[in-house]
Scaffold this motif. Sequence first.
Motif, mmCIF file in Angstrom:
data_model
loop_
_atom_site.group_PDB
_atom_site.id
_atom_site.type_symbol
_atom_site.label_atom_id
_atom_site.label_comp_id
_atom_site.label_asym_id
_atom_site.label_seq_id
_atom_site.Cartn_x
_atom_site.Cartn_y
_atom_site.Cartn_z
ATOM 1 N N TYR A 522 0.832 -1.200 0.000
ATOM 2 C CA TYR A 522 0.000 0.000 0.000
ATOM 3 C C TYR A 522 0.868 1.251 0.000
ATOM 4 O O TYR A 522 2.008 1.246 0.461
ATOM 5 N N GLY A 523 0.301 2.365 -0.502
ATOM 6 C CA GLY A 523 1.027 3.621 -0.488
ATOM 7 C C GLY A 523 0.148 4.780 -0.879
ATOM 8 O O GLY A 523 -1.043 4.619 -1.208
ATOM 9 N N ASP A 524 0.738 5.985 -0.832
ATOM 10 C CA ASP A 524 0.055 7.210 -1.221
ATOM 11 C C ASP A 524 0.480 7.607 -2.632
ATOM 12 O O ASP A 524 1.679 7.609 -2.945
ATOM 13 N N ALA A 977 7.702 4.858 -2.743
ATOM 14 C CA ALA A 977 7.930 4.585 -4.156
ATOM 15 C C ALA A 977 7.495 5.702 -5.077
ATOM 16 O O ALA A 977 7.840 5.703 -6.263
ATOM 17 N N VAL A 978 6.724 6.668 -4.562
ATOM 18 C CA VAL A 978 6.317 7.801 -5.395
ATOM 19 C C VAL A 978 6.903 9.108 -4.883
ATOM 20 O O VAL A 978 6.454 10.193 -5.265
ATOM 21 N N GLY A 979 7.896 9.028 -3.992
ATOM 22 C CA GLY A 979 8.628 10.210 -3.562
ATOM 23 C C GLY A 979 8.055 10.941 -2.380
ATOM 24 O O GLY A 979 8.484 12.062 -2.077
ATOM 25 N N VAL A 980 7.097 10.349 -1.687
ATOM 26 C CA VAL A 980 6.507 11.001 -0.522
ATOM 27 C C VAL A 980 7.303 10.611 0.721
ATOM 28 O O VAL A 980 7.596 9.432 0.926
ATOM 29 N N PRO A 981 7.680 11.578 1.597
ATOM 30 C CA PRO A 981 8.436 11.239 2.818
ATOM 31 C C PRO A 981 7.684 10.220 3.671
ATOM 32 O O PRO A 981 6.440 10.241 3.744
#
Length: 1005
Positions: A522-524, A977-981
């Motif tokens: 999972y991720g943002d 994986a999308v560059g969010v801290p």
Amino acid sequence: MSKNHSARLFLRPTALALALGLAAAGSVQAQSNASGVVFGRVSAGQGSTVHLQNVDTGLSRDIAVDAEGRYRAASLPVGRYTVSLMRDGATVSTRESVSVQVGTGTDVSFVTDAATAANAATLEGIQVTGNTLPAIDVSSVDSRTVLTAEQLQKLPIARDVTSAALLAPGAVGGDSRYGNVASFGGASAAENQYYINGYSVTNALTGLGLISLPYDAIEQQQIFTGGYGAEYGRSTGGVVNMITKRGGNTWKAGGQVIYTPEALRDSPRDIYLTNGQIFRDRHKNKSWTTEYSAYISGPLIKDKLFLYATGDFIRTEGFTRGNTSNATDANYTNKTNRYLAKIDWNISDNHLLELTGFSDKTTEQNDIYGYDYATGTRGAYRGSLYTKNYGTAGATPGGDVYIGKYTGYLTDDLTVNALYGNSVTRHAQTVDSAGGECPLVSGSFLENGKATFPPNCYLQGQLLAPGAQDKTHGWRLDVEYRLGDHDLRAGLDNQTLASFSGNAYEGPDSGRANGGSYYWVYGDASKDGKVNGFPDVALPPGGRYAQRVYYYAASSVKTIQEAQFIEDHWQVNDRWLAYLGLRNEQFKNINGAGDVYVKQRHQLAPRLGLTWDVFGDSSLKVYGNAGRYHLAIPSNVAVRAASGSYFLRQFGTFDSIDPVTGIPVGFVPNGREYASNGHDGSNPDSRTIAAKGMDAYYQDEYILGFDKQLGSEWVVGAKATHRKLKSSIDDFCDSRAFSNWGERNGVDMSNAVISGCYLFNPGKNNTFQVDMDGKGSFRDVTLTKADFTNNGIGFPDLKRKYYALNLYAEKQFDTKWYAKFDYVFSRSYGNSEGMLKSDIGQRDPSVTQDWDAPEIMVGGNGPLPNDRKHQFKAYGFYQMTPEWLFSANLVVASGRPVNCIGMAPGDPIQYGAAYFYCDGKLSKRGSRGRLPWTEQLNIGAEWRPAFASHKLGFNVDVFNVFSQQRETSVIEVGENAVGVPVATYKRANSYSDPRYFRFSVRYDL
């Protein structure tokens, strides 16, 4: 002390012991990896024969003194000897309790200015007792630490091979994610070699760890930290060499019980995220351990046939609580059974046969329950996990080993050693889930500004493939011949490593032909909803996403390692000894299809050394050496890089999350399924796996040092070491380099079949075989640095350098106390750790994330993970009375460097958070500071009461007396994986162990 002075003392019986201990102009000598040497000089007229007799087994040898007054007894089994000088059948002088150590030359010289008839008569019949041999071995050019059984028993260290090896200067613990392993001289923890009685027991699949043995079976443990001779290879880190105990002419037996109570173990630190949020509650993560061990040894036939047998039986029970992303409670039971039996047959004084068999088996049973961090309550039973012979990262492989060794003293000058060994290790990892089939669920997403970790019911996540096992067999043949001032040695050293191994993921069957399961991440999503490298993916901007991943890789692989070596210890004159060695190695790697995918021939490794006995009395030694050391590609490479495997990823959206399994409900794929680095299950053509004619992995090393004896008890010294990794092997996964080559050479590459990843030599030109039309029309394609360059970014030259200054002082045991002090200032820096990537705990030796594409190396030069600028070690023991002994071990070290790994602008190679970038800015290796210093003091006390004739011993050891718990490893990935801290950045992976006590009772008959 000068020679003249020692000669004057020689006539005085009260000083005779010291005089015999002084080194004459050291005789040439060489040592095998399972025996030692006694050598020396005899003054003219004193005697013509030296008689050596093993105190425990009765083995004896008579060595003639040559015309220059020298003698040498090679390939002696380690132990205690009586050394006597003979003239006309009568004993002139005797030295008792001479200790022969593994791989070491022991100088026993009988020297006077003039051996007149008068003083010869004076010496006849004198019996010298005690062991006052000089501490400095002027005949060696290497850097080693030798620990005896007595030291291993008395020092307060954990009872395992790695803990003992970490006493050596420059040795540091490896990343905790690789298990209980060590790094030597800046190298990764997968670059060491381990031997027991001359046979390699290094992890056959990855090079991490070893098949172990009962701790009390170790008679001597030798740790090479550099400069070792041509008989050793396959290591660019360190060499740990163990010799086991053997039976003698007296029956002996004993046993002990060791108990480490839970009640006296401090609670480990809880782990928090950097925002203060609890990540893992560990205050109840404790255990207790009971260990039973026993041994028996003695003569089956006096002076001929001997038995030594021992066993360790260890049981640990404990509790561990998982983290908030895998909230579980687990009760575990760990059982380790180790046995060893050794038969020594003195066929005659000139022919010896040794047979060793040992077993190392570890099982662990975990009963796992759910846990609710919000309420602090234990949930329902989730199932059990059973593991056999695996451990963290497979670094405790276990197995059964059998070794046979023959030693033949064919003449005084000619010795033959032959050895054969084999091992079998079977691994298992199974789950029995009460919740049914549960997949691995990982990652998190923000919800109302707070990190949310989805629920799950998986027990392990990634599992070993059923039937995993390792098998090895090997042999070596060494011949030593003394020719005047030259001691020549040549040998063959072959070993084959075969494994069936691989991984799949826990969970419901995927429905694919190979089985296995999907796992979920999972991720943002980013602000624009795009994912670099997945052009058809368009996620809801700033929303949540789920990534479905299919991974399966398992195959039978093999590595064949062959070597030939020759060496010469040349006694240039009375004070100078030169060492010249050459090792020629061949490596052959075979993939799951049975094809050879890497074949390396004629890997020449010269070794040169020089030692100067400055005053001719072994009181000051200056030495230096230079050498090249090779390492084969580990077998694990073939499981993924050279055999068919799957690594498929697909993004998507979801409606909700199953509250039990964590599987996304209503998952809707967004874009197609992508094969990462070409891992689509197809079996690669062996010609498309690796560059043609690759250089082996190798390192050059240079050492300069001195040892100085102060008085009769202290030795001090200094040593400077420089290591440079000259050639590495890793994989790159960048098809652009072939397109660039095509454009530069006017060749159409549109129909060429480019593999996902290739093994190559980083930083060099590499030639690959490429199928130009998909129909088998192969041609050679040589890629240069220019071809690897895109948008001005190309691969840098390979760089791993290590330099160190070691200062030490050692006090010899004088019936009262022994101590050693080591300080090492060192730097390990460059752009490649080597076989491993401790920055992220990657467990794929030689196929790390580094070098996959040039962009991932930007900012990668700096202090490496095993860099510890300062290390101070002190250990020793004090025999206050015959009843009481006290011991201590202190280690102080500076912390490892810290990185921030994240997303580079534009994610140029679609790797997500894998670059030395954070917040869109370059974040160079090691630029985020260092972890704190660690200081650990262990102390011990032993009482051996007089009423039991000192045969009964009571021990207590306290580890980490001040219970200092400092971070030893942290998460260094700062973005997702999308560059969010991410909130997990700099979260601790491990702390130093808290204080605990160990009690033992031992009785020796």
